[in-house]
Design a protein around this motif. Structure first.
Motif, PDB file in Angstrom:
ATOM      1  N   GLU A  78       0.825  -1.209   0.000  1.00 12.39           N
ATOM      2  CA  GLU A  78       0.000   0.000   0.000  1.00 12.39           C
ATOM      3  C   GLU A  78       0.859   1.259   0.000  1.00 12.39           C
ATOM      4  N   LEU A  79       1.962   1.239   0.756  1.00 13.17           N
ATOM      5  CA  LEU A  79       2.853   2.398   0.755  1.00 13.17           C
ATOM      6  C   LEU A  79       3.508   2.599  -0.604  1.00 13.17           C
ATOM      7  N   LEU A  80       3.931   1.490  -1.240  1.00 12.51           N
ATOM      8  CA  LEU A  80       4.502   1.602  -2.581  1.00 12.51           C
ATOM      9  C   LEU A  80       3.463   2.076  -3.592  1.00 12.51           C
ATOM     10  N   ARG A  81       2.226   1.628  -3.423  1.00 11.09           N
ATOM     11  CA  ARG A  81       1.174   2.061  -4.339  1.00 11.09           C
ATOM     12  C   ARG A  81       0.924   3.561  -4.213  1.00 11.09           C
ATOM     13  N   ARG A  82       0.987   4.087  -2.997  1.00 15.92           N
ATOM     14  CA  ARG A  82       0.839   5.533  -2.816  1.00 15.92           C
ATOM     15  C   ARG A  82       2.012   6.289  -3.417  1.00 15.92           C
ATOM     16  N   TRP A  83       3.198   5.718  -3.316  1.00 13.96           N
ATOM     17  CA  TRP A  83       4.382   6.422  -3.818  1.00 13.96           C
ATOM     18  C   TRP A  83       4.535   6.278  -5.316  1.00 13.96           C
ATOM     19  N   TRP A  84       4.215   5.088  -5.829  1.00 13.26           N
ATOM     20  CA  TRP A  84       4.498   4.776  -7.236  1.00 13.26           C
ATOM     21  C   TRP A  84       3.355   5.188  -8.156  1.00 13.26           C
ATOM     22  N   GLY A  85       2.162   4.751  -7.823  1.00  9.38           N
ATOM     23  CA  GLY A  85       1.043   4.974  -8.738  1.00  9.38           C
ATOM     24  C   GLY A  85       0.424   6.337  -8.568  1.00  9.38           C
ATOM     25  N   PRO A  86      -0.464   6.716  -9.480  1.00 14.23           N
ATOM     26  CA  PRO A  86      -1.144   8.011  -9.373  1.00 14.23           C
ATOM     27  C   PRO A  86      -2.196   7.979  -8.272  1.00 14.23           C
ATOM     28  N   VAL A  87      -2.267   9.037  -7.507  1.00  9.98           N
ATOM     29  CA  VAL A  87      -3.320   9.221  -6.522  1.00  9.98           C
ATOM     30  C   VAL A  87      -4.317  10.192  -7.136  1.00  9.98           C
ATOM     31  N   ASP A  88      -5.478   9.698  -7.534  1.00 11.46           N
ATOM     32  CA  ASP A  88      -6.445  10.448  -8.320  1.00 11.46           C
ATOM     33  C   ASP A  88      -5.766  10.930  -9.596  1.00 11.46           C
ATOM     34  N   THR A  89      -5.467  12.210  -9.705  1.00  9.89           N
ATOM     35  CA  THR A  89      -4.864  12.726 -10.939  1.00  9.89           C
ATOM     36  C   THR A  89      -3.435  13.207 -10.728  1.00  9.89           C
ATOM     37  N   VAL A  90      -2.897  13.080  -9.544  1.00 12.73           N
ATOM     38  CA  VAL A  90      -1.558  13.570  -9.253  1.00 12.73           C
ATOM     39  C   VAL A  90      -0.640  12.393  -9.035  1.00 12.73           C
ATOM     40  N   ARG A  91       0.450  12.334  -9.772  1.00 19.19           N
ATOM     41  CA  ARG A  91       1.415  11.249  -9.598  1.00 19.19           C
ATOM     42  C   ARG A  91       2.374  11.628  -8.482  1.00 19.19           C
ATOM     43  N   VAL A  92       2.545  10.696  -7.563  1.00 22.16           N
ATOM     44  CA  VAL A  92       3.358  10.970  -6.386  1.00 22.16           C
ATOM     45  C   VAL A  92       4.852  10.872  -6.707  1.00 22.16           C
ATOM     46  N   VAL A  93       5.233  10.089  -7.722  1.00 21.12           N
ATOM     47  CA  VAL A  93       6.641   9.944  -8.067  1.00 21.12           C
ATOM     48  C   VAL A  93       7.159  11.262  -8.621  1.00 21.12           C
ATOM     49  N   PRO A  94       8.266  11.768  -8.109  1.00 24.22           N
ATOM     50  CA  PRO A  94       8.811  13.027  -8.635  1.00 24.22           C
ATOM     51  C   PRO A  94       9.208  12.889 -10.104  1.00 24.22           C
ATOM     52  N   PRO A  95       9.183  14.001 -10.872  1.00 21.78           N
ATOM     53  CA  PRO A  95       9.558  13.929 -12.290  1.00 21.78           C
ATOM     54  C   PRO A  95      10.981  13.426 -12.505  1.00 21.78           C
ATOM     55  N   SER A  96      11.913  13.788 -11.602  1.00 21.19           N
ATOM     56  CA  SER A  96      13.291  13.326 -11.765  1.00 21.19           C
ATOM     57  C   SER A  96      13.386  11.814 -11.643  1.00 21.19           C
ATOM     58  N   VAL A  97      12.615  11.252 -10.704  1.00 13.61           N
ATOM     59  CA  VAL A  97      12.609   9.795 -10.551  1.00 13.61           C
ATOM     60  C   VAL A  97      11.955   9.139 -11.755  1.00 13.61           C
ATOM     61  N   GLN A  98      10.904   9.777 -12.303  1.00 13.61           N
ATOM     62  CA  GLN A  98      10.255   9.234 -13.497  1.00 13.61           C
ATOM     63  C   GLN A  98      11.214   9.161 -14.670  1.00 13.61           C
ATOM     64  N   SER A  99      11.992  10.220 -14.887  1.00 11.37           N
ATOM     65  CA  SER A  99      12.952  10.212 -16.003  1.00 11.37           C
ATOM     66  C   SER A  99      14.044   9.185 -15.784  1.00 11.37           C
TER      67      SER A  99
END
Length: 444
Positions: A78-99
């Motif tokens: 559940e903690l990884l899902r909050r950090w990794w996946g989108p919460v409603d329309t806002v993605r919790v993963v920072p853009p730098s981590v995404q790149s």
């Protein structure tokens, strides 16, 4: 007032993420379910005593460890899902981590290819690792072959092991009875397997879904029973022995004077043949991958994708679904035949016990877990399932339990596989306006 909707600030959107109470409640429910399921599987062990009576003993400590692992794992997921996946329309993963993750994803395939090529160099003295690598590459090739049928064409095939068996027995019988070399028997085994793929395709042209799966399952069992009962040809349960080993352009890999080691002036080692087999199956797997990628970009590959998405729409577009299905079965079966011929020459002995339904289920699981239609996903799934299965061999009776739990978690976390890839080969890169004459609403 305007017609535009005002979006909520990020703080308001992220606040709708599951709270600590929700996570704890879900973890407790998961732990309770694990306690109920594992109480008889792990908590109590029963065996038959020396006089036939039932003997049992408890393993509550192991049960407690398992329940605690489920509880902690549920919280972690559940903690990884909050950090990794989108919460409603806002993605919790920072853009730098995404790149960074995107770059790492693009580098997986080249790094894996280079590492696979260097495996015999890095582990030359490790016979177990070399044999395991050959086995993994064999299942990678089988997975890529079945991926044509299941992943690209969307035809559920539960009897793929039949083509694997046809290729193995074709090479074994041709090599032992007619003295043909491996390089001559290899294409013949693929052609014969493709022929049987076409024979399977004709009866199932009007079948889809579960009905298709049942027929292909029956076809695989028919082939296995024929191999067992046709003793004059296949040897029956005794199988075929004395299958010749492959040669390097006619040069045997033996300690004889005409062997490769003697011609090169080096000391003979049995590892030479293992390394040669490794690069042989590596080349066959790369050939399978290259042909599949090229075919996917051709009209027949786009027809497979259309058939996978919607057969009715595929017919409406004027695509001949008969030839589309037959080509998918034939090409997938051909790659299975190639893998079967390699299996026969590597083992030197084959029997019907090597071609059971378990093999079909394992290859299908590799395709589904890797992501139907994804070449890289199939390779990673084969590495995880075959290599990981050996990794947990020391866990004794817990091995299958851990392995099954990993598959269940993967299907929950990634329901479309490790690398879900169903994007069409051809698509519009930008939106285009459609004439109003073609649209019921009057605009496009």
């Amino acid at each position: 007032m305007t017609g535009r909707s005002v979006s909520a600030p990020p703080a308001a959107q992220t606040s709708r993420a599951p709270g600590a109470a929700f996570i704890l409640k879900k973890a407790l429910i998961s732990a309770f379910v694990a306690l109920v399921l594992f109480s008889l599987m792990i908590g109590v062990r029963t065996e038959a005593g020396p006089q036939g009576q039932l003997v049992y003993w408890t393993r509550f400590d192991d049960l407690a460890v398992m329940v605690a692992a489920v509880f902690g794992g549920s919280i972690l997921i559940e903690l990884l899902r909050r950090w990794w996946g989108p919460v409603d329309t806002v993605r919790v993963v920072p853009p730098s981590v995404q790149s960074a993750l995107s770059l790492a994803g693009r580098m997986v395939a080249p790094v894996l290819l280079v590492f696979t090529f260097l495996v015999p160099v890095l582990f030359y003295d490790e016979r177990y690792i070399l044999d395991l690598a050959i086995l993994v590459l064999t299942y990678v090739m089988l997975g890529w072959g079945l991926n044509v049928v299941v992943g690209l064409a969307g035809l559920l095939d539960l009897g793929y092991v039949a083509f694997y068996a046809v290729g193995a027995y074709s090479y074994a019988l041709l090599a032992t009875n007619f003295g043909l070399s491996f390089w001559i028997c290899l294409p013949l085994a693929g052609i014969l397997a493709a022929f049987w793929g076409v024979l399977l395709g004709f009866p199932v042209l009007r079948l889809r879904g579960d009905y298709l799966a049942i027929v292909t399952l029956a076809f695989g069992e028919i082939i296995r029973l024929v191999l067992i009962n046709w003793q004059t040809l296949t040897g029956g349960p005794n199988g075929v022995t004395g299958i010749p080993r492959p040669t390097l352009f006619g040069i045997p890999l033996t300690p004889a004077d005409d062997g490769l080691a003697a011609m090169l002036g080096i000391e003979f080692s049995p590892t030479h043949r293992i390394v040669f087999l490794f690069y042989l199956i590596f080349a066959l797997a790369l050939l399978t991958n290259w042909v599949t990628i090229r075919l996917r970009r051709l009209p027949i590959g786009r027809a497979w994708e259309a058939l996978r998405e919607d057969e009715v729409a595929c017919r409406a577009l004027g695509i001949n679904t008969t030839t589309t299905k037959l080509t998918a079965f034939a090409i997938g079966a051909m790659f299975g035949g190639f893998a079967g011929a390699f299996f026969a020459t590597r083992q030197g002995f084959i029997s019907p016990e090597s071609f059971t339904f378990h093999e079909s289920a394992l290859v299908l699981a590799i395709v589904v877990l890797g992501g139907m239609g994804s070449q890289l996903g199939v390779a990673l799934a084969a590495l995880a399932m075959i290599g990981g299965f050996e990794l947990f061999r020391g866990f004794d009776q817990y091995r299958m339990l851990v392995f099954g739990m990993a598959m269940v978690l993967l299907m929950i976390w990634r329901p479309r596989g490790l690398i879900g890839h169903r994007a069409p080969t051809v698509f519009l890169k930008r939106s285009q306006t459609i004439s109003s004459d073609l649209v019921k609403e009057g605009h496009g």
